[in-house]
Design a protein around this motif. Structure first.
Motif, PDB file in Angstrom:
ATOM      1  N   MET A 256      12.702  21.825  16.887  1.00 45.89           N
ATOM      2  CA  MET A 256      11.943  23.107  16.548  1.00 45.89           C
ATOM      3  C   MET A 256      11.799  23.061  15.060  1.00 45.89           C
ATOM      4  O   MET A 256      12.855  22.847  14.280  1.00 45.89           O
ATOM      5  CB  MET A 256      12.844  24.104  16.869  1.00 45.89           C
ATOM      6  CG  MET A 256      12.376  25.576  16.379  1.00 45.89           C
ATOM      7  SD  MET A 256      13.532  26.772  16.800  1.00 45.89           S
ATOM      8  CE  MET A 256      13.187  27.056  18.489  1.00 45.89           C
ATOM      9  N   GLU A 257      10.609  23.230  14.617  1.00 49.42           N
ATOM     10  CA  GLU A 257      10.309  23.337  13.103  1.00 49.42           C
ATOM     11  C   GLU A 257      10.851  24.629  12.647  1.00 49.42           C
ATOM     12  O   GLU A 257      10.856  25.849  13.289  1.00 49.42           O
ATOM     13  CB  GLU A 257       8.826  23.372  12.928  1.00 49.42           C
ATOM     14  CG  GLU A 257       8.131  22.157  13.212  1.00 49.42           C
ATOM     15  CD  GLU A 257       6.616  22.265  12.934  1.00 49.42           C
ATOM     16  OE1 GLU A 257       6.254  23.145  12.370  1.00 49.42           O
ATOM     17  OE2 GLU A 257       5.858  21.167  13.316  1.00 49.42           O
ATOM     18  N   ILE A 258      11.373  24.612  11.251  1.00 49.45           N
ATOM     19  CA  ILE A 258      12.367  25.677  10.878  1.00 49.45           C
ATOM     20  C   ILE A 258      11.193  26.601  10.132  1.00 49.45           C
ATOM     21  O   ILE A 258      11.315  27.899  10.421  1.00 49.45           O
ATOM     22  CB  ILE A 258      13.018  25.287   9.817  1.00 49.45           C
ATOM     23  CG1 ILE A 258      14.446  24.318  10.280  1.00 49.45           C
ATOM     24  CG2 ILE A 258      13.806  26.379   8.995  1.00 49.45           C
ATOM     25  CD1 ILE A 258      15.343  23.859   9.458  1.00 49.45           C
ATOM     26  N   ALA A 259       9.909  26.153   9.743  1.00 49.02           N
ATOM     27  CA  ALA A 259       9.104  27.060   9.306  1.00 49.02           C
ATOM     28  C   ALA A 259       8.446  28.194  10.115  1.00 49.02           C
ATOM     29  O   ALA A 259       8.378  27.860  11.225  1.00 49.02           O
ATOM     30  CB  ALA A 259       7.920  26.242   8.715  1.00 49.02           C
ATOM     31  N   ASN A 260       8.545  29.292   9.466  1.00 44.76           N
ATOM     32  CA  ASN A 260       7.917  30.859  10.382  1.00 44.76           C
ATOM     33  C   ASN A 260       8.914  30.910  11.477  1.00 44.76           C
ATOM     34  O   ASN A 260       8.570  31.828  12.222  1.00 44.76           O
ATOM     35  CB  ASN A 260       6.772  30.425  10.817  1.00 44.76           C
ATOM     36  CG  ASN A 260       5.697  30.085   9.746  1.00 44.76           C
ATOM     37  OD1 ASN A 260       5.719  30.704   8.760  1.00 44.76           O
ATOM     38  ND2 ASN A 260       4.800  29.106   9.915  1.00 44.76           N
ATOM     39  N   LYS A 261      10.060  30.267  11.501  1.00 43.91           N
ATOM     40  CA  LYS A 261      11.000  30.812  12.653  1.00 43.91           C
ATOM     41  C   LYS A 261      12.211  31.742  12.028  1.00 43.91           C
ATOM     42  O   LYS A 261      12.417  31.649  10.737  1.00 43.91           O
ATOM     43  CB  LYS A 261      11.688  29.536  13.269  1.00 43.91           C
ATOM     44  CG  LYS A 261      10.849  28.483  13.711  1.00 43.91           C
ATOM     45  CD  LYS A 261      10.126  29.031  15.022  1.00 43.91           C
ATOM     46  CE  LYS A 261       9.168  27.907  15.827  1.00 43.91           C
ATOM     47  NZ  LYS A 261       8.284  27.255  14.968  1.00 43.91           N
ATOM     48  N   VAL A 262      12.584  32.573  12.980  1.00 37.03           N
ATOM     49  CA  VAL A 262      13.733  33.547  12.600  1.00 37.03           C
ATOM     50  C   VAL A 262      15.087  33.245  13.084  1.00 37.03           C
ATOM     51  O   VAL A 262      15.237  32.774  14.191  1.00 37.03           O
ATOM     52  CB  VAL A 262      13.248  34.853  13.149  1.00 37.03           C
ATOM     53  CG1 VAL A 262      14.260  36.059  12.942  1.00 37.03           C
ATOM     54  CG2 VAL A 262      11.898  35.256  12.870  1.00 37.03           C
ATOM     55  N   ALA A 263      15.956  33.238  12.210  1.00 42.44           N
ATOM     56  CA  ALA A 263      17.409  32.923  12.472  1.00 42.44           C
ATOM     57  C   ALA A 263      18.306  34.071  12.158  1.00 42.44           C
ATOM     58  O   ALA A 263      18.189  34.831  11.169  1.00 42.44           O
ATOM     59  CB  ALA A 263      17.970  31.760  11.745  1.00 42.44           C
ATOM     60  N   VAL A 264      19.231  34.324  13.070  1.00 43.35           N
ATOM     61  CA  VAL A 264      20.149  35.365  12.701  1.00 43.35           C
ATOM     62  C   VAL A 264      21.491  34.499  12.371  1.00 43.35           C
ATOM     63  O   VAL A 264      21.829  33.501  13.168  1.00 43.35           O
ATOM     64  CB  VAL A 264      20.458  36.398  14.235  1.00 43.35           C
ATOM     65  CG1 VAL A 264      19.484  37.252  14.156  1.00 43.35           C
ATOM     66  CG2 VAL A 264      20.929  35.529  15.415  1.00 43.35           C
ATOM     67  N   ILE A 265      22.400  34.912  11.353  1.00 44.47           N
ATOM     68  CA  ILE A 265      23.342  34.064  10.988  1.00 44.47           C
ATOM     69  C   ILE A 265      24.340  35.107  10.677  1.00 44.47           C
ATOM     70  O   ILE A 265      24.386  36.097   9.973  1.00 44.47           O
ATOM     71  CB  ILE A 265      23.055  33.604   9.411  1.00 44.47           C
ATOM     72  CG1 ILE A 265      21.853  32.581   9.857  1.00 44.47           C
ATOM     73  CG2 ILE A 265      24.276  32.748   9.191  1.00 44.47           C
ATOM     74  CD1 ILE A 265      21.478  31.904   8.477  1.00 44.47           C
ATOM     75  N   THR A 266      25.662  35.020  11.513  1.00 41.28           N
ATOM     76  CA  THR A 266      26.719  35.691  11.390  1.00 41.28           C
ATOM     77  C   THR A 266      27.559  35.259  10.239  1.00 41.28           C
ATOM     78  O   THR A 266      27.656  34.007  10.021  1.00 41.28           O
ATOM     79  CB  THR A 266      27.478  35.808  12.562  1.00 41.28           C
ATOM     80  OG1 THR A 266      28.146  34.377  13.070  1.00 41.28           O
ATOM     81  CG2 THR A 266      26.703  36.225  13.922  1.00 41.28           C
ATOM     82  N   GLY A 267      28.283  36.016   9.416  1.00 41.16           N
ATOM     83  CA  GLY A 267      28.765  35.466   8.253  1.00 41.16           C
ATOM     84  C   GLY A 267      28.105  34.897   7.260  1.00 41.16           C
ATOM     85  O   GLY A 267      28.394  33.927   6.464  1.00 41.16           O
ATOM     86  N   GLY A 268      27.051  35.367   7.349  1.00 43.73           N
ATOM     87  CA  GLY A 268      25.813  34.677   6.153  1.00 43.73           C
ATOM     88  C   GLY A 268      25.749  35.111   4.897  1.00 43.73           C
ATOM     89  O   GLY A 268      24.905  34.852   3.925  1.00 43.73           O
ATOM     90  N   ALA A 269      26.820  36.046   4.500  1.00 48.12           N
ATOM     91  CA  ALA A 269      27.007  36.502   3.125  1.00 48.12           C
ATOM     92  C   ALA A 269      28.016  35.483   2.348  1.00 48.12           C
ATOM     93  O   ALA A 269      27.683  36.012   0.941  1.00 48.12           O
ATOM     94  CB  ALA A 269      27.414  38.018   3.160  1.00 48.12           C
ATOM     95  N   SER A 270      28.361  34.667   2.887  1.00 44.84           N
ATOM     96  CA  SER A 270      29.307  33.809   1.905  1.00 44.84           C
ATOM     97  C   SER A 270      29.191  32.347   2.499  1.00 44.84           C
ATOM     98  O   SER A 270      28.989  32.342   3.790  1.00 44.84           O
ATOM     99  CB  SER A 270      30.445  34.381   1.637  1.00 44.84           C
ATOM    100  OG  SER A 270      31.198  34.602   2.617  1.00 44.84           O
ATOM    101  N   GLY A 271      29.920  31.397   1.744  1.00 40.16           N
ATOM    102  CA  GLY A 271      30.200  30.310   2.442  1.00 40.16           C
ATOM    103  C   GLY A 271      29.025  29.437   3.164  1.00 40.16           C
ATOM    104  O   GLY A 271      27.934  29.213   2.779  1.00 40.16           O
TER     105      GLY A 271
ATOM    106  N   GLY B 206      11.220  27.368   4.650  1.00 34.20           N
ATOM    107  CA  GLY B 206       9.827  28.491   5.093  1.00 34.20           C
ATOM    108  C   GLY B 206      10.272  29.227   6.358  1.00 34.20           C
ATOM    109  O   GLY B 206       9.289  30.034   7.124  1.00 34.20           O
ATOM    110  N   GLY B 207      11.565  29.364   6.596  1.00 30.45           N
ATOM    111  CA  GLY B 207      12.099  30.312   7.641  1.00 30.45           C
ATOM    112  C   GLY B 207      12.258  31.664   7.368  1.00 30.45           C
ATOM    113  O   GLY B 207      12.575  32.157   6.069  1.00 30.45           O
ATOM    114  N   LYS B 208      13.051  32.654   8.210  1.00 32.60           N
ATOM    115  CA  LYS B 208      13.282  33.879   8.091  1.00 32.60           C
ATOM    116  C   LYS B 208      14.757  33.815   8.453  1.00 32.60           C
ATOM    117  O   LYS B 208      14.938  33.387   9.537  1.00 32.60           O
ATOM    118  CB  LYS B 208      12.059  34.813   8.525  1.00 32.60           C
ATOM    119  CG  LYS B 208      10.968  34.711   7.933  1.00 32.60           C
ATOM    120  CD  LYS B 208      10.063  35.579   8.794  1.00 32.60           C
ATOM    121  CE  LYS B 208       8.619  35.367   8.355  1.00 32.60           C
ATOM    122  NZ  LYS B 208       7.375  36.141   9.094  1.00 32.60           N
TER     123      LYS B 208
END
Length: 256
Positions: free
Chosen positions: A1-16, A29-31
């Motif tokens: 899967m190409e990362i550009a223009n894809k959407v990711a949800v990330i838990t604990g994404g505020a640090s580390g 180029g992702g979101k």
């Protein structure tokens, strides 16, 4: 899967590790939608990353909270293609401690709820959203990346709760990959060694140095961008599925 223009949800994404993954995805180029309880720190990350990032307060142990976060992501970005689970907590408590005091069951329960149940709670709801995506190359609709730990294999004295939850994350990787295969959704797990995160940075040298000595090469803590680099590979390599990868500099944890 190409990362550009894809959407990711990330838990604990505020640090580390989670923040490093968010920075990598935006740089390619992702979101990203950051799911975190630390709203102030999450806001700082969003400000640094710009309009390709957003954040929502989320308790991974709560079905309602995660469902609301998934819906907020869909409303903001229109889809979810990648789910990266980095939220987690540790504990230090023996099965039976001083004066024959048994492990606090409440502590064990809390670690299980956040690290194991929380991981599954998020990925199951994210996967349900991914199932609505139009299939891309190889009929792929989504990618899930969970974060375990080398403690899943080399749990130290006092790590029983933490090691149990990370072992659970490893153990559910293949069944999830099998469950989601008909939907075109892959699932892999990263088992990091000792990384230079804010939590580890706060530890005294007497704690960090023995861990560095257990690391074969290079003799240092891992850098969060190295974790993010593996995340990128797991997203982009369509044939990586159902696997747990140690990212640890060859460390094998000693009992203490």
């Amino acid at each position: 899967m190409e990362i550009a223009n894809k959407v990711a949800v990330i838990t604990g994404g505020a640090s580390g590790l989670g923040r490093a993954a968010a920075e990598m995805i935006v740089a390619r180029g992702g979101k990203v939608m950051i799911l975190d309880r630390d709203t102030a720190r999450a806001a700082e990350v969003v400000a640094a990353l710009g309009e390709q990032a957003a954040a929502v307060e989320c308790d991974v142990t709560s079905e309602a909270s995660v469902a609301a976060a998934i819906e907020a992501t869909l409303q903001k970005f229109g889809a979810i293609h990648v789910c990266i689970n980095c939220a987690g907590v540790g504990s230090a408590m023996k099965t039976v401690g001083r004066e024959n005091k048994p492990h606090d069951l409440g502590v064990f329960d809390m670690v299980v709820k956040i690290n194991l149940i929380g991981t599954f709670n998020v990925l199951r709801l994210a996967a349900a959203a991914m199932a609505d995506n139009e299939p891309a190359e190889d009929n792929e609709r989504g990618v899930i990346i969970n974060t375990a730990s080398v403690a899943a294999f080399d749990g130290q004295v006092g790590q029983v709760a933490y090691a149990a939850t990370k072992g659970g994350v490893v153990g559910m990787t293949l069944p999830i990959a099998r469950d989601l295969a008909p939907l075109g959704i892959r699932c892999n797990t990263i088992a990091p060694g000792i990384f230079n995160t804010p939590l580890m940075n706060a530890a005294p040298d007497k704690v960090k140095q023995p861990l560095i000595e257990m690391t074969q090469f290079p003799k240092r803590l891992g850098h969060p961008p190295e974790y993010a680099a593996l995340v990128a590979h797991l997203i982009e390599n369509n044939f990586m599925n159902g696997e747990t990868i140690r990212l640890d500099g060859g460390i094998r944890m000693q009992p203490r």
